[in-house]
Write a protein that holds these residues in place. Structure first.
Motif, PDB file in Angstrom:
ATOM      1  N   VAL A 123      27.463  35.226  42.955  1.00 58.35           N
ATOM      2  CA  VAL A 123      28.571  35.517  42.036  1.00 58.35           C
ATOM      3  C   VAL A 123      28.024  36.091  40.731  1.00 58.35           C
ATOM      4  CG1 VAL A 123      30.561  34.547  40.820  1.00 58.35           C
ATOM      5  CG2 VAL A 123      29.969  33.709  43.093  1.00 58.35           C
ATOM      6  N   GLY A 124      26.792  35.700  40.371  1.00 59.98           N
ATOM      7  CA  GLY A 124      26.154  36.305  39.203  1.00 59.98           C
ATOM      8  C   GLY A 124      25.965  37.798  39.381  1.00 59.98           C
ATOM      9  N   PHE A 125      25.561  38.218  40.590  1.00 58.09           N
ATOM     10  CA  PHE A 125      25.403  39.656  40.852  1.00 58.09           C
ATOM     11  C   PHE A 125      26.747  40.374  40.790  1.00 58.09           C
ATOM     12  CE2 PHE A 125      25.276  43.159  44.030  1.00 58.09           C
ATOM     13  CZ  PHE A 125      24.420  44.005  43.330  1.00 58.09           C
ATOM     14  N   VAL A 126      27.787  39.750  41.335  1.00 58.23           N
ATOM     15  CA  VAL A 126      29.127  40.336  41.247  1.00 58.23           C
ATOM     16  C   VAL A 126      29.522  40.538  39.785  1.00 58.23           C
ATOM     17  CG1 VAL A 126      31.581  39.911  41.711  1.00 58.23           C
ATOM     18  CG2 VAL A 126      29.875  39.400  43.465  1.00 58.23           C
ATOM     19  N   THR A 127      29.191  39.563  38.948  1.00 52.56           N
ATOM     20  CA  THR A 127      29.531  39.628  37.526  1.00 52.56           C
ATOM     21  C   THR A 127      28.722  40.716  36.814  1.00 52.56           C
ATOM     22  OG1 THR A 127      29.999  37.255  37.574  1.00 52.56           O
ATOM     23  CG2 THR A 127      29.748  38.271  35.414  1.00 52.56           C
ATOM     24  N   VAL A 128      27.423  40.819  37.127  1.00 54.63           N
ATOM     25  CA  VAL A 128      26.575  41.866  36.525  1.00 54.63           C
ATOM     26  C   VAL A 128      27.107  43.246  36.875  1.00 54.63           C
ATOM     27  CG1 VAL A 128      24.292  42.932  36.632  1.00 54.63           C
ATOM     28  CG2 VAL A 128      24.498  40.457  36.383  1.00 54.63           C
ATOM     29  N   GLN A 129      27.472  43.436  38.139  1.00 56.70           N
ATOM     30  CA  GLN A 129      27.998  44.740  38.548  1.00 56.70           C
ATOM     31  C   GLN A 129      29.334  45.041  37.876  1.00 56.70           C
ATOM     32  OE1 GLN A 129      25.294  46.141  39.635  1.00 56.70           O
ATOM     33  NE2 GLN A 129      26.015  46.879  41.633  1.00 56.70           N
ATOM     34  N   ALA A 130      30.144  44.021  37.674  1.00 57.58           N
ATOM     35  CA  ALA A 130      31.414  44.225  36.964  1.00 57.58           C
ATOM     36  C   ALA A 130      31.148  44.666  35.529  1.00 57.58           C
ATOM     37  CB  ALA A 130      32.239  42.949  36.989  1.00 57.58           C
ATOM     38  N   ALA A 131      30.192  44.025  34.864  1.00 54.14           N
ATOM     39  CA  ALA A 131      29.847  44.399  33.492  1.00 54.14           C
ATOM     40  C   ALA A 131      29.313  45.831  33.436  1.00 54.14           C
ATOM     41  CB  ALA A 131      28.818  43.426  32.932  1.00 54.14           C
ATOM     42  N   ARG A 132      28.613  46.260  34.497  1.00 49.58           N
ATOM     43  CA  ARG A 132      28.093  47.629  34.567  1.00 49.58           C
ATOM     44  C   ARG A 132      29.164  48.642  34.961  1.00 49.58           C
ATOM     45  NH1 ARG A 132      24.146  48.355  38.663  1.00 49.58           N
ATOM     46  NH2 ARG A 132      23.271  50.096  37.469  1.00 49.58           N
ATOM     47  N   GLY A 133      30.329  48.132  35.370  1.00 49.87           N
ATOM     48  CA  GLY A 133      31.419  49.023  35.746  1.00 49.87           C
ATOM     49  C   GLY A 133      31.242  49.659  37.102  1.00 49.87           C
ATOM     50  N   THR A 134      30.575  48.953  38.024  1.00 49.99           N
ATOM     51  CA  THR A 134      30.354  49.510  39.353  1.00 49.99           C
ATOM     52  C   THR A 134      30.594  48.457  40.416  1.00 49.99           C
ATOM     53  OG1 THR A 134      28.828  50.853  40.678  1.00 49.99           O
ATOM     54  CG2 THR A 134      27.874  48.996  39.441  1.00 49.99           C
ATOM     55  N   PHE A 135      30.340  48.811  41.661  1.00 48.54           N
ATOM     56  CA  PHE A 135      30.704  47.966  42.793  1.00 48.54           C
ATOM     57  C   PHE A 135      29.570  47.014  43.162  1.00 48.54           C
ATOM     58  CE2 PHE A 135      33.072  51.881  42.994  1.00 48.54           C
ATOM     59  CZ  PHE A 135      34.352  51.492  43.345  1.00 48.54           C
ATOM     60  N   SER A 136      29.941  45.805  43.557  1.00 44.50           N
ATOM     61  CA  SER A 136      28.945  44.844  44.030  1.00 44.50           C
ATOM     62  C   SER A 136      28.814  44.904  45.547  1.00 44.50           C
ATOM     63  CB  SER A 136      29.325  43.426  43.585  1.00 44.50           C
ATOM     64  OG  SER A 136      30.644  43.096  44.001  1.00 44.50           O
ATOM     65  N   HIS A 137      29.918  45.096  46.250  1.00 38.98           N
ATOM     66  CA  HIS A 137      29.903  45.086  47.709  1.00 38.98           C
ATOM     67  C   HIS A 137      29.733  46.499  48.264  1.00 38.98           C
ATOM     68  CE1 HIS A 137      31.446  41.090  47.024  1.00 38.98           C
ATOM     69  NE2 HIS A 137      31.451  40.821  48.315  1.00 38.98           N
ATOM     70  N   PHE A 138      28.840  46.627  49.259  1.00 41.48           N
ATOM     71  CA  PHE A 138      28.682  47.861  50.042  1.00 41.48           C
ATOM     72  C   PHE A 138      28.151  49.043  49.233  1.00 41.48           C
ATOM     73  CE2 PHE A 138      32.861  45.866  51.402  1.00 41.48           C
ATOM     74  CZ  PHE A 138      32.285  45.000  52.311  1.00 41.48           C
ATOM     75  N   ARG A 157      38.659  48.964  31.882  1.00 36.73           N
ATOM     76  CA  ARG A 157      38.006  49.756  32.928  1.00 36.73           C
ATOM     77  C   ARG A 157      38.520  49.350  34.311  1.00 36.73           C
ATOM     78  NH1 ARG A 157      31.881  48.714  32.302  1.00 36.73           N
ATOM     79  NH2 ARG A 157      32.719  46.616  31.871  1.00 36.73           N
ATOM     80  N   LEU A 158      38.584  50.338  35.209  1.00 36.75           N
ATOM     81  CA  LEU A 158      39.144  50.110  36.538  1.00 36.75           C
ATOM     82  C   LEU A 158      38.165  50.535  37.625  1.00 36.75           C
ATOM     83  CD1 LEU A 158      42.780  51.497  36.044  1.00 36.75           C
ATOM     84  CD2 LEU A 158      42.049  49.104  35.913  1.00 36.75           C
ATOM     85  N   LEU A 159      38.214  49.805  38.745  1.00 33.65           N
ATOM     86  CA  LEU A 159      37.534  50.190  39.978  1.00 33.65           C
ATOM     87  C   LEU A 159      38.566  50.155  41.097  1.00 33.65           C
ATOM     88  CD1 LEU A 159      34.192  48.148  39.865  1.00 33.65           C
ATOM     89  CD2 LEU A 159      34.414  50.629  39.679  1.00 33.65           C
ATOM     90  N   LEU A 160      38.799  51.316  41.737  1.00 32.88           N
ATOM     91  CA  LEU A 160      39.802  51.392  42.794  1.00 32.88           C
ATOM     92  C   LEU A 160      41.141  50.810  42.342  1.00 32.88           C
ATOM     93  CD1 LEU A 160      37.680  50.471  45.958  1.00 32.88           C
ATOM     94  CD2 LEU A 160      38.280  52.738  45.096  1.00 32.88           C
ATOM     95  N   GLN A 161      41.553  51.224  41.161  1.00 33.15           N
ATOM     96  CA  GLN A 161      42.853  50.883  40.590  1.00 33.15           C
ATOM     97  C   GLN A 161      43.013  49.396  40.262  1.00 33.15           C
ATOM     98  OE1 GLN A 161      46.158  52.625  42.803  1.00 33.15           O
ATOM     99  NE2 GLN A 161      44.793  54.148  43.701  1.00 33.15           N
ATOM    100  N   GLU A 162      41.901  48.660  40.133  1.00 29.12           N
ATOM    101  CA  GLU A 162      41.988  47.271  39.704  1.00 29.12           C
ATOM    102  C   GLU A 162      40.935  47.014  38.636  1.00 29.12           C
ATOM    103  OE1 GLU A 162      39.183  44.924  42.946  1.00 29.12           O
ATOM    104  OE2 GLU A 162      41.266  45.340  43.499  1.00 29.12           O
ATOM    105  N   SER A 163      41.174  46.011  37.805  1.00 26.30           N
ATOM    106  CA  SER A 163      40.245  45.697  36.727  1.00 26.30           C
ATOM    107  C   SER A 163      38.855  45.405  37.279  1.00 26.30           C
ATOM    108  CB  SER A 163      40.748  44.486  35.939  1.00 26.30           C
ATOM    109  OG  SER A 163      39.757  44.015  35.034  1.00 26.30           O
ATOM    110  N   VAL A 164      37.833  45.839  36.550  1.00 28.14           N
ATOM    111  CA  VAL A 164      36.456  45.547  36.971  1.00 28.14           C
ATOM    112  C   VAL A 164      36.187  44.053  36.996  1.00 28.14           C
ATOM    113  CG1 VAL A 164      35.545  47.752  36.116  1.00 28.14           C
ATOM    114  CG2 VAL A 164      35.594  45.758  34.594  1.00 28.14           C
TER     115      VAL A 164
END
Length: 340
Positions: free
Chosen positions: A94-109, A40-47
């Motif tokens: 960093v846990g929130f960043v990881t949760v959002q990555a697992a959900r396939g969405t953005f953590s920042h903004f 899976r990708l977000l803005l052309q980079e791996s989640v």
């Protein structure tokens, strides 16, 4: 008179920060494995690229904090509490960043209104303030005292100061960088309130366009993450420089003075701070780091010249510095065998 046996260095290390370093190291390894499996990708980079970068950065920084807080110093109780606050906040953020990555969405903004993101964004925003505040308190307490040899102490103070300034500048520049409409890894629309990339002549941020390999820093516009990277990790470079200068001091006579080596660390800190400022200035003008214009090159040339001149001045004053420092520090007379 009896004295207590010295405490082993490993026992003086800050345990919550060490535990956080271990957790971040494990997360970095997990993210590497996840990148190989999850396409899976977000803005052309791996989640999983953002959790990987955050884990590596936090592992380096918390490990450094754990080490420097092991030195005896005044206000140690406060700094240890601040270290614990930093450790806990780092795990939450960093846990929130990881949760959002697992959900396939953005953590920042991320401006989506689902409950996970809404609650996470509030925790995330307060967590960033916690990281900055804890780091600031530690920097202030250590700034007025000497915790170890002079060069390493100066490296610690300057590195912490640059890191605090970097975090403060992050607050100043991120909210005003624009807005963009993107999609998450599942193709669902997501509204981002800001971004990391400034495109020249465009009112909106365009993250994810022409990213560099591995880091995915933009080569199409100015990327503020580059200056942030330099500022946050400058402390590791300064500490390593202090260690190397001490290592070479026996072979290089003019480096034997602590004061001379400390002055060199000060010059290097000036260079790092200047580079951070130039990279931020370049990014805010929407200019890619890979395509500096004449103004940026001139600024880099001036910084290089000033840094080189600083090193030359330290070398030119080496004998005087060593003499003054030797006179100021009384020589210790070893105890005789009879007195022992």
């Amino acid at each position: 008179m009896t004295t207590a046996p010295p405490v082993p260095a490993a026992r003086r290390l800050h345990r919550p920060l060490l535990a956080t370093t271990a957790v971040m190291t494990a997360l970095a390894l997990f993210s590497l494995c996840a990148m190989a499996i999850d396409d899976r990708l977000l803005l052309q980079e791996s989640v999983w690229l953002k959790p990987l970068k955050f884990a590596i950065a936090m592992a380096l920084y918390t490990g450094t904090l754990a080490w420097l807080l092991s030195f005896p110093h005044r206000g140690q109780r406060v700094t240890r509490w601040m270290g614990t606050l930093f450790a806990l906040t780092a795990i939450v953020d960093v846990g929130f960043v990881t949760v959002q990555a697992a959900r396939g969405t953005f953590s920042h903004f991320n401006k989506q209104t689902d409950s996970v993101n809404s609650i996470g964004q509030m925790v995330f925003a307060s967590g960033v303030l916690g990281l900055f505040g804890a780091n600031l308190v530690i920097a202030v307490i250590l700034s007025w005292q000497r915790v170890t040899d002079l060069p390493t102490t100066r490296a610690i103070k300057a590195g912490l100061g640059i890191a605090v300034a970097t975090m403060a500048l992050g607050y100043a520049v991120v909210p005003g960088t624009g807005k963009q409409e993107v999609t998450d890894a599942a193709g669902n629309p997501v509204s981002l309130s800001a971004g990391h990339t400034v495109m020249e002549g465009q009112p909106t941020v365009r993250d994810g366009v022409d990213g560099m390999p591995v880091t995915h820093w933009s080569t199409a516009g100015g990327d503020i993450r580059i200056s942030h990277f330099v500022g946050i990790h400058g402390i590791q470079l300064l500490i390593v420089a202090a260690i190397l200068l001490a290592k070479f001091a026996p072979q290089v006579p003019w480096l034997r003075s602590e004061r001379t080596r400390a002055n060199l660390i000060g010059v290097l800190a000036f260079g790092i701070a200047g580079l951070m400022g130039i990279l931020l200035w370049q990014a805010l003008r929407g200019q890619p780091v890979t395509a500096p214009d004449g103004l940026t090159l001139a600024a880099l040339g001036l910084l290089t010249a000033l840094t080189a001149a600083g090193i030359g001045l330290v070398y030119a004053r080496r004998d005087r510095t060593a003499a003054v420092f030797s006179a100021a520090v009384p020589r210790r007379v070893p105890a005789s065998p009879i007195s022992r």
